[in-house]
Design a protein around this motif. Structure first.
Motif, mmCIF file in Angstrom:
data_model
loop_
_atom_site.group_PDB
_atom_site.id
_atom_site.type_symbol
_atom_site.label_atom_id
_atom_site.label_comp_id
_atom_site.label_asym_id
_atom_site.label_seq_id
_atom_site.Cartn_x
_atom_site.Cartn_y
_atom_site.Cartn_z
ATOM 1 N N VAL A 1 0.845 -1.204 0.000
ATOM 2 C CA VAL A 1 0.000 0.000 0.000
ATOM 3 C C VAL A 1 0.874 1.244 0.000
ATOM 4 C CG1 VAL A 1 -1.642 1.347 1.392
ATOM 5 C CG2 VAL A 1 -2.003 -1.118 1.063
ATOM 6 N N LYS A 2 1.921 1.248 0.832
ATOM 7 C CA LYS A 2 2.790 2.428 0.936
ATOM 8 C C LYS A 2 3.535 2.688 -0.369
ATOM 9 C CE LYS A 2 5.759 4.708 4.310
ATOM 10 N NZ LYS A 2 6.560 5.509 3.438
ATOM 11 N N LYS A 3 3.944 1.637 -1.051
ATOM 12 C CA LYS A 3 4.628 1.802 -2.342
ATOM 13 C C LYS A 3 3.661 2.292 -3.416
ATOM 14 C CE LYS A 3 8.182 -1.702 -1.597
ATOM 15 N NZ LYS A 3 8.603 -3.079 -1.941
ATOM 16 N N ALA A 4 2.455 1.748 -3.427
ATOM 17 C CA ALA A 4 1.472 2.088 -4.458
ATOM 18 C C ALA A 4 0.849 3.461 -4.231
ATOM 19 C CB ALA A 4 0.379 1.016 -4.504
ATOM 20 N N PHE A 5 0.700 3.845 -2.971
ATOM 21 C CA PHE A 5 0.100 5.128 -2.603
ATOM 22 C C PHE A 5 1.063 5.840 -1.654
ATOM 23 C CE2 PHE A 5 -3.387 2.586 -4.037
ATOM 24 C CZ PHE A 5 -4.159 3.484 -4.755
ATOM 25 N N PRO A 6 2.096 6.473 -2.218
ATOM 26 C CA PRO A 6 3.109 7.098 -1.363
ATOM 27 C C PRO A 6 2.476 7.990 -0.294
ATOM 28 C CG PRO A 6 3.795 7.157 -3.649
ATOM 29 C CD PRO A 6 2.368 6.669 -3.634
ATOM 30 N N CYS A 7 2.918 7.770 0.942
ATOM 31 C CA CYS A 7 2.360 8.465 2.089
ATOM 32 C C CYS A 7 3.395 8.452 3.207
ATOM 33 C CB CYS A 7 1.068 7.781 2.543
ATOM 34 S SG CYS A 7 1.251 6.007 2.885
ATOM 35 N N LYS A 8 3.130 9.224 4.258
ATOM 36 C CA LYS A 8 4.056 9.234 5.396
ATOM 37 C C LYS A 8 4.064 7.885 6.102
ATOM 38 C CE LYS A 8 3.941 14.162 6.265
ATOM 39 N NZ LYS A 8 3.548 15.230 7.213
ATOM 40 N N LYS A 9 2.878 7.336 6.330
ATOM 41 C CA LYS A 9 2.734 6.041 7.004
ATOM 42 C C LYS A 9 1.454 5.366 6.537
ATOM 43 C CE LYS A 9 5.245 7.269 11.127
ATOM 44 N NZ LYS A 9 5.386 7.169 12.549
#
Length: 130
Positions: free
Chosen positions: A71-79
């Motif tokens: 999820v973090k790779k696909a939707f770059p976000c802080k956490k």
């Protein structure tokens, strides 16, 4: 009566599945707080997370960790935020929510209503990095 999540596990109703093992399933929330909001569940129907046997509980946590990485790779976000609430569906589920600020995890705010095409695109992005 089977929960809506058991019906997804049994493929009785469709879902945008992003990951699956013999024991666990991860799919997009159809009314997400933010795009990329994923639900992670055990395939075995259990209502309350702390009623799970230890092996299943640990397995679910490890599976959620793997999915959260995607999820973090696909939707770059802080956490990637994690929430276990469990009041709306009587089947254990972990919310994985891309977050850049605390309001991204506010369950009282209006949910998004993405199209099936938008959900399919989001699922494909996560699957591509897992």
């Amino acid at each position: 009566m089977a929960s809506i999540f058991s019906k997804i596990v049994n493929r009785e109703i469709p879902a945008h599945i992003v990951a699956e093992t013999a024991d666990f399933l991860a799919f997009l929330d159809v009314s997400p707080l933010v795009m990329g909001h994923v639900l992670v569940i055990p395939k075995k129907e259990v209502d309350y997370i702390f009623d799970m046997d230890d092996e299943s509980y640990l397995g679910l946590s490890l599976f959620a960790k793997t999915v959260a990485t995607g999820v973090k790779k696909a939707f770059p976000c802080k956490k990637v935020g994690v929430a276990v609430i469990g009041l709306e569906v009587p089947h254990v589920h972990i919310h994985l929510i891309p977050m850049n600020n605390v309001n991204d995890m506010n369950f009282s705010k209006a949910k998004l209503q993405p199209t099936q095409e938008e959900l399919a695109e989001a699922a494909a992005k996560i699957k591509a990095v897992l």
